[in-house]
Write a protein that holds these residues in place. Structure first.
Motif, PDB file in Angstrom:
ATOM      1  N   LEU A 159       0.828  -1.198   0.000  1.00 37.20           N
ATOM      2  CA  LEU A 159       0.000   0.000   0.000  1.00 37.20           C
ATOM      3  C   LEU A 159       0.868   1.255   0.000  1.00 37.20           C
ATOM      4  O   LEU A 159       0.578   2.236  -0.714  1.00 37.20           O
ATOM      5  CB  LEU A 159      -0.936  -0.006   1.211  1.00 37.20           C
ATOM      6  N   ARG A 160       1.950   1.225   0.765  1.00 37.60           N
ATOM      7  CA  ARG A 160       2.863   2.386   0.794  1.00 37.60           C
ATOM      8  C   ARG A 160       3.485   2.615  -0.587  1.00 37.60           C
ATOM      9  O   ARG A 160       3.524   3.752  -1.088  1.00 37.60           O
ATOM     10  CB  ARG A 160       3.957   2.161   1.836  1.00 37.60           C
ATOM     11  N   LEU A 161       3.977   1.567  -1.211  1.00 44.56           N
ATOM     12  CA  LEU A 161       4.616   1.711  -2.520  1.00 44.56           C
ATOM     13  C   LEU A 161       3.617   2.183  -3.574  1.00 44.56           C
ATOM     14  O   LEU A 161       3.957   2.980  -4.447  1.00 44.56           O
ATOM     15  CB  LEU A 161       5.244   0.380  -2.934  1.00 44.56           C
ATOM     16  N   ALA A 162       2.379   1.696  -3.472  1.00 40.65           N
ATOM     17  CA  ALA A 162       1.352   2.128  -4.420  1.00 40.65           C
ATOM     18  C   ALA A 162       1.080   3.620  -4.264  1.00 40.65           C
ATOM     19  O   ALA A 162       0.903   4.348  -5.255  1.00 40.65           O
ATOM     20  CB  ALA A 162       0.072   1.326  -4.202  1.00 40.65           C
ATOM     21  N   LYS A 163       1.058   4.088  -3.027  1.00 41.95           N
ATOM     22  CA  LYS A 163       0.843   5.520  -2.787  1.00 41.95           C
ATOM     23  C   LYS A 163       2.011   6.349  -3.309  1.00 41.95           C
ATOM     24  O   LYS A 163       1.817   7.398  -3.954  1.00 41.95           O
ATOM     25  CB  LYS A 163       0.629   5.776  -1.293  1.00 41.95           C
ATOM     26  N   LEU A 164       3.221   5.908  -3.025  1.00 39.82           N
ATOM     27  CA  LEU A 164       4.400   6.645  -3.500  1.00 39.82           C
ATOM     28  C   LEU A 164       4.433   6.688  -5.030  1.00 39.82           C
ATOM     29  O   LEU A 164       4.755   7.726  -5.621  1.00 39.82           O
ATOM     30  CB  LEU A 164       5.672   6.006  -2.948  1.00 39.82           C
ATOM     31  N   ASP A 165       4.120   5.566  -5.663  1.00 38.53           N
ATOM     32  CA  ASP A 165       4.077   5.537  -7.125  1.00 38.53           C
ATOM     33  C   ASP A 165       3.022   6.499  -7.654  1.00 38.53           C
ATOM     34  O   ASP A 165       3.239   7.196  -8.660  1.00 38.53           O
ATOM     35  CB  ASP A 165       3.765   4.124  -7.623  1.00 38.53           C
TER      36      ASP A 165
END
Length: 1005
Positions: free
Chosen positions: A926-932
């Motif tokens: 979820l964190r990586l999806a938000k950063l992307d």
């Protein structure tokens, strides 16, 4: 002389003359020769007139009861039973039963009452009646009800409830009911449930009784008043001042205009004045409270007799008003009168309350040691077996009824307050240690009360009630931690913080597991689920103000009765179930340290202070800082500022951005920075919020602002430093690992309903109402194509279809509409496809309905609006759809904290699943999806509205069983490859051998 001493012949004569004799006992009872009585008995036996003798005795006793000559009635019936019992035949058994029944009534109303003897005689009557009458005969119903009432007077509420419930069940099984008796039984059962603090069912029983009484006696207002008084008592126990005002004023409005008042009317009026005074006192309207207490006193003293207990209460209540007005001499004079009267009538509970009030007055004056002495005496009066006069000694916490335990908690907490004041003057550490021990006892009492409750509503209320006590316990243990330099007290503070969070949710998980381990058959579990579903549907109709509320309440009561009988079956036939259900109430700190691979950051919000506990494998640390800011107001500002509105002008947009960024920086400085500045935090953080903090996504907090508020790609969010996930409590991180939870057999079920075009004032860019959704089907299809599994879309995405399939999937993904209910969290909902917009129960899945599901899901993704929002219940948390799925057994939830954008949500979710597919943990994905997402957009596109609503709660482990083969798959594959290689090698060897042999043969030729 009593009836036991009278000759039989005289009794026969007297009872035969009963219609003409005076009620004065001394004029009709004269001693005669006993031998004459014996001869008369023999003659009567020959003539078989003892049945008439017994009937006349009962009639005479009834006349005595009407004159409230209870002892006369007792003597009469006891003498006649003793004389005639050997001669009463089978045909007269019901007459003998009636005699026992009336004897029980007399003991019940005797002053002072002898309830144990009343029960004994009622049971004698019941035993006889059960042998010669049909099971639901009205007399058997009356016997059960009377036994229940007598147990109520003894404060034995469990037994009382058992007999009253039996009376009600038998009554409802009759083809014809006695409406008056049925209404009274509803009222009695509601009263007992209220005393057991099962408030919601109690209110429904009392309301049903009131409905019936109004139908039976449409013009007899007096018949309603008793129920109004009971409803007031229930509201008082809930500290619901609005309802307290309503019921007390309603009573006064009914009683004051009566031209001719009977003693019962005056009693109710005096009580109503007292009740209204208490409501004013709780609202700090002290002058009005005093005036109505004095009105109550005037009625009790001037219009009534033998109201000593109530006059004592009046004096005691008036003393507290004087205390709040700092008129200490008047307060002491009033409370001393209260104590004197209470001692004269020998009422232990009344004495205890007045002693405790006097202690409070003395403590305000600074006389702390005398206050402690009186508080210890007060505790001794409610616990007769506790005799220690040492204020540093506390009573045992087990074995008392709920009402006594609640009183004990109050008196112990009052004693703790006095000890804390004493600690400021002398022996600080000793007195604070004593206070800490008291809050240990209160925590244990709270646990014991909770495990007796059946309904979640009662547990929720208890959690809210205990929150203030836990705060005081945390405060004193934190102070001792620094004073004594002993981590033991910090651990106690942490344990109290745990007990103040999500205990009802934890109980639900244990309940499901206990049923599995105890071997309760599946059909019984399903029956329980069906009954709870029916209750949820009926409650929805009641709350939505549907037609015929009386019929709905009646339906609710019948369903609830069936559910309680089923739960009794669990308790009685599967004893292991209740042993397992509450075998452990909390996770030990050592277990959390040993098993956790992450750092836990747990918050506790007090009235004036904030606490944070940081726990990892190495140690537990604690931080405290002043709460000199308004969280609630800033959260409301955040919720308003985060929502992008249509047609914003450039100026409005910049102003909105400024408000949002200032707000997010405020939360960093006041909530997160106090911890980060004192403790070095790792990248992986598990946050356990408290209260309103549950509405916040911590990863959105802004540590450092960009040069312009609207530069959303450049702000330094906590998301850039930390991988954050959430939990409802530390107990809920550890305990599910020990439960007997099965995994779903199927991978993914993605649900994307379709909705008809409905005019809405809300933006069509957000999932705010049941408008058509352009991208939910695209979202579901994209996830399905990457992962596999099953789809429910369009017309197949119905609530009924979902409920039929839900329990067998590892992942449930909802791309739909949802709506939070911040007043009644149980009626937040997810929307499904429907062709009939009016049929809400068939298209909306309410939170309350989730409680009956038994999910096997590793993860539930709620790609919808506001699924993490709902009603905030103190001591439990936010009653949201996310919590509902946790209650149903889901190991982890991805949920939203505001209305979300359809397009952005689709993009974010597709990327989230792609990272899950690579083996990332849920919070990392979820964190990586938000950063992307942020990286892929411009500053406007990177606005937090689009990406920050979703948070991950619960177990964050990667879903290996879905996206990656298990170890044994690799092992089998390895064996298969090895087998193939071996076969190829053997084949090649065989061919080589044949070729060599062929070459040799050629040479030989």
């Amino acid at each position: 002389m009593s009836f036991h001493d009278l000759p039989f012949s005289l009794l026969v004569m007297l009872f035969s003359l009963l219609p003409t004799v005076s009620m004065a006992q001394e004029n009709i009872l004269k001693p005669e020769n006993q031998s004459l009585g014996t001869q008369s008995l023999e003659a009567t036996q020959e003539r078989k007139v003892y049945n008439g003798y017994l009937q006349n005795a009962i009639d005479y006793a009834l006349s005595a009861q009407e004159a409230e000559e209870w002892q006369v009635a007792i003597d009469t019936i006891q003498s006649v039973i003793k004389t005639t019992k050997p001669y009463v035949g089978i045909s007269s058994d019901t007459l003998l039963a009636l005699a026992y029944h009336k004897l029980g009534v007399s003991y019940y109303y005797l002053e002072p009452p002898e309830d144990q003897k009343a029960i004994q005689n009622y049971q004698n009557a019941l035993k006889i009646r059960s042998n010669c009458l049909i099971p639901n005969h009205i007399d058997i119903i009356k016997s059960n009800r009377n036994i229940g009432l007598a147990y109520r007077e003894l404060n034995q509420y469990k037994q009382s409830r058992k007999y009253l419930q039996t009376a009600l069940d038998l009554h409802l099984s009759r083809s014809v009911v006695d409406s008056v008796l049925l209404a009274s039984t509803y009222m009695d059962l509601g009263d007992v449930l209220s005393m057991q603090r099962e408030f919601e069912p109690a209110k429904k029983y009392l309301s049903a009784a009131l409905d019936m009484q109004k139908r039976i006696y449409p013009n007899a207002l007096w018949e309603w008043t008793i129920i109004y008084e009971r409803l007031y008592d229930l509201s008082k126990n809930q500290s619901d001042t609005t309802a307290m005002f309503h019921y007390s004023k309603t009573l006064i409005g009914l009683l004051e205009p009566m031209e001719e008042k009977y003693p019962d009317d005056y009693e109710l009026l005096a009580n109503a004045y007292n009740n209204l005074a208490l409501a004013y006192e709780m609202s700090d309207a002290l002058n009005l409270a005093m005036s109505f207490y004095q009105k109550s006193f005037s009625v009790n003293q001037g219009e009534l007799e033998n109201r000593h207990r109530d006059i004592s209460k009046n004096f005691s209540n008036i003393s507290l008003i004087y205390q709040k007005q700092k008129k200490y001499q008047e307060a002491l004079a009033s409370v001393n009168k209260a104590i004197e009267i209470a001692q004269a009538v020998d009422d232990p509970l009344l004495i205890a309350a007045s002693l405790n009030n006097k202690a409070s007055i003395l403590a305000d004056q600074g006389n702390l040691m005398e206050a402690l002495r009186l508080q210890q005496q007060a505790i001794q009066h409610i616990l007769p077996n506790f005799q220690s006069n040492d204020p540093y000694t506390n009573p045992p916490t087990k074995g008392e009824v709920v009402g006594t335990q609640i009183r004990l908690i109050k008196y112990l907490a009052d004693k703790a307050d006095v000890l804390q004041h004493l600690a400021l003057q002398q022996e600080k550490e000793k007195n604070l240690i004593a206070v800490s021990a008291i809050y240990d006892s209160i925590a244990e009492l709270s646990h014991q009360i909770r495990i007796r409750y059946q309904s979640d509503d009662s547990k929720h209320f208890l959690s809210a009630e205990m929150k203030a006590y836990f705060e005081k316990g945390i405060a004193v243990n934190y102070e001792l931690y620094h004073l004594a330099q002993n981590k033991h007290y910090l651990e106690k503070a942490f344990a109290l913080a745990q007990q103040s969070k999500a205990v009802v949710l934890l109980d639900a998980l244990y309940d499901s597991d206990a049923k599995i381990q105890a071997g309760i058959p599946e059909h019984l579990v399903q029956r329980e689920d069906q009954l709870k579903q029916q209750l949820a549907n009926t409650e929805y109709k009641i709350l939505s103000k549907s037609q015929n509320q009386s019929a709905l309440r009646s339906n609710w009561l019948q369903t609830n009765n069936a559910l309680e009988k089923l739960i009794d079956t669990f308790r009685n036939d599967y004893t292991k179930y209740y042993e397992l259900k509450y075998q452990l109430s909390a996770t030990h700190l050592s277990d959390l340290r040993q098993n956790s691979e992450e750092t836990i950051l747990e918050y506790f919000l007090g009235q004036d202070d904030c606490y944070a506990f940081v726990l990892n494998k190495a140690e537990l640390e604690g931080i405290k800082w002043k709460k000199d800011f308004s969280l609630e107001a800033n959260i409301r500002q955040l919720q308003a500022a985060i929502q992008l509105q249509n047609n914003l002008s450039s100026a409005n947009y910049e102003a909105q951005c400024d408000r949002l960024v200032q707000n997010l920086h405020f939360f960093y400085e006041n909530i997160f920075a106090p911890v980060e500045e004192k403790i070095q935090l790792p990248k992986h953080l598990r946050i356990i919020p408290d209260g309103v903090l549950g509405y916040l996504p911590f990863e959105l907090f802004i540590k450092r602002k960009a040069s312009s508020s609207s530069y959303f790609k450049q702000h330094h969010y906590l998301l850039k430093d930390y991988q954050i996930s959430y939990a409802y409590s530390a107990n809920l991180l550890e305990k599910p690992k020990t439960l007997s939870v099965k995994k779903g057999n199927r991978k993914l079920l993605a649900i994307a309903p379709s909705f008809q075009a409905i005019p809405s004032q809300s933006s069509t860019a957000t999932k705010t109402s049941l408008v058509p959704m352009k991208y939910n089907l695209t979202e579901a299809n994209a996830i399905h194509q990457n992962i596999g599994g099953d789809l429910l879309t369009g017309q197949t995405a119905t609530k009924a279809r979902f409920l039929a399939l839900a329990t067998d999937y590892q992942i449930l993904h909802f791309a739909t509409h949802a709506k939070a209910n911040d007043e009644i969290g149980d009626f937040s909902y997810l929307a499904f496809t429907t062709s009939d917009r009016q049929d809400t129960l068939s298209s909306l899945l309410y939170n309350r309905e989730l409680y009956q599901l038994q999910l096997k899901a590793d993860m539930v993704v709620l790609s919808a609006c506001e699924t993490g929002l709902g009603e905030l219940k103190a001591g439990e948390g936010i009653i949201s759809m996310a919590r509902g799925f946790s209650y149903a057994g889901a190991k982890s939830i991805v949920t939203s904290l505001w209305e979300v954008n359809d397009v952005a949500t689709k993009d974010l979710m597709v990327t989230f699943y792609e990272y899950l597919q690579t083996g990332s943990s849920k919070d990392e994905a979820l964190r990586l999806a938000k950063l992307d997402y942020i990286q892929s957009k411009d500053h406007v596109g990177a606005h937090p509205f689009y990406w920050a609503a979703f948070i991950a709660i619960g177990d964050m482990e990667a879903i290996e069983s879905t996206f990656a083969p298990k170890w044994w798959v690799f092992f089998v594959l390895f064996l298969f490859v090895l087998f193939v290689a071996t076969q190829v090698f053997r084949k090649n060897s065989s061919l080589s051998t044949k070729r060599s042999k062929s070459k040799q043969d050629l040479k030989q030729e």
